[in-house]
Design an enzyme around this catalytic site. Structure first.
Site, PDB file in Angstrom:
ATOM      1  N   ILE A 152       0.842  -1.194   0.000  1.00  0.00           N
ATOM      2  CA  ILE A 152       0.000   0.000   0.000  1.00  0.00           C
ATOM      3  C   ILE A 152       0.879   1.247   0.000  1.00  0.00           C
ATOM      4  CG2 ILE A 152      -1.684   1.339   1.309  1.00  0.00           C
ATOM      5  CD1 ILE A 152      -2.920  -1.257   2.265  1.00  0.00           C
ATOM      6  N   TYR A 203      -2.605  -7.128  16.353  1.00  0.00           N
ATOM      7  CA  TYR A 203      -2.760  -6.175  15.250  1.00  0.00           C
ATOM      8  C   TYR A 203      -4.137  -5.523  15.301  1.00  0.00           C
ATOM      9  CZ  TYR A 203      -3.604  -4.941  10.284  1.00  0.00           C
ATOM     10  OH  TYR A 203      -3.945  -4.319   9.105  1.00  0.00           O
ATOM     11  N   LYS A 246      -5.230  -1.595  15.763  1.00  0.00           N
ATOM     12  CA  LYS A 246      -6.029  -0.872  14.774  1.00  0.00           C
ATOM     13  C   LYS A 246      -7.291  -0.285  15.417  1.00  0.00           C
ATOM     14  CE  LYS A 246      -3.329  -1.515  11.238  1.00  0.00           C
ATOM     15  NZ  LYS A 246      -2.566  -0.371  10.682  1.00  0.00           N
TER      16      LYS A 246
END
Length: 259
Positions: A19, A150, A154
């Site tokens: 990304i 993770y 987030k």
């Protein structure tokens, strides 16, 4: 070329990833100067390649989990008008496979790193009375989809985004977060080597019948960072081909309808 980004410096973390590379190319093509940060030396190769294509880019090899290192990297770019907190890491698929060191690593890179970079750019944005921060979260921050450390990081990024929007709006600083679903990046090449049908399996869960392309994430980030979104701050926007709209696989099984 967008007038919103021409002549502006955009700091992008995790720039050497799938990304991140797309973001550097996208905004570089819009006339922005890119400040690319990654803890991998690959960011230097990326910068050289983009410079050869006529894109204005500086690169910094830095581990943003360290506040001092993040601050030093940001300072090399001078005025930073837009920060894109894209760096992310997930190495632990389940709680059972996550030891305390692994938990700390995922939280440090994903959440603390984003905070460290925001903390580094906010003083100059306050002084200029303007700026934009776009955090790259994940649909994992909304529901349990594996990778718990993770995911927790987030989810924390969503809360941090809203806090920044509340506190710094008076300085004309806008902070938003995008929540991508599965994105087609080189990460999935290794997964496909183990299971060639892995993406086809995943696509069943997405109402659009496909996964997300990197440039689709970039375009939503560009909107949030642009003047077109001048009244948008504190927003958490899924970019997920409809994954979080509902459970399409379960719905098909309950209704016995193929839609």
């Amino acid at each position: 070329m967008s007038a919103d980004f021409a002549g502006k410096t955009i700091a992008i973390t995790g720039a050497a990833g799938g990304i991140g590379q797309g973001l550097c190319r996208f905004f570089g093509a819009q006339g922005a100067t890119i400040g690319a940060i990654d803890r991998s030396d690959a960011v230097l190769e990326l910068a050289a390649a983009l410079q050869a294509d006529g894109i204005s880019i500086q690169a910094a090899v830095a581990d943003i989990a360290s506040p001092d290192t993040a601050r030093a990297a940001i300072s090399t770019f001078g005025d930073v008008h837009i920060l894109i907190n894209n760096a992310g890491l997930s190495r632990h698929a389940t709680i059972a496979k996550t030891d305390p060191a692994g938990w700390e690593e995922d939280i440090s890179v994903n959440l603390n790193g984003a905070y460290n970079c925001a903390h580094a750019v906010l003083p100059q944005m306050v002084e200029r009375q303007g700026g934009a921060i776009v955090n790259v979260g994940s649909v994992n921050g909304l529901q349990a989809l594996g990778d718990p450390a993770y995911s927790a990081a987030k989810a924390g990024m969503i809360a941090m985004t809203k806090a920044l929007a509340l506190e710094y709006g008076r300085y004309n600083i806008r902070t938003n977060i995008v929540l991508p679903g599965t994105v087609r990046t080189p990460l999935w090449d290794a997964r496909k080597a183990k299971d060639p049908d892995v993406l086809k399996t995943l696509e069943r869960w997405y109402p659009l019948g496909r996964i997300v392309e990197p440039d689709e994430v970039a375009r939503v980030i560009a909107f949030l960072a642009s003047d077109a979104a001048s009244a948008v701050t504190g927003a958490a926007i899924p970019v997920d081909c409809g994954l979080t709209a509902g459970n399409i696989v379960m719905t098909r099984e309950i209704t016995l309808e193929d839609f």
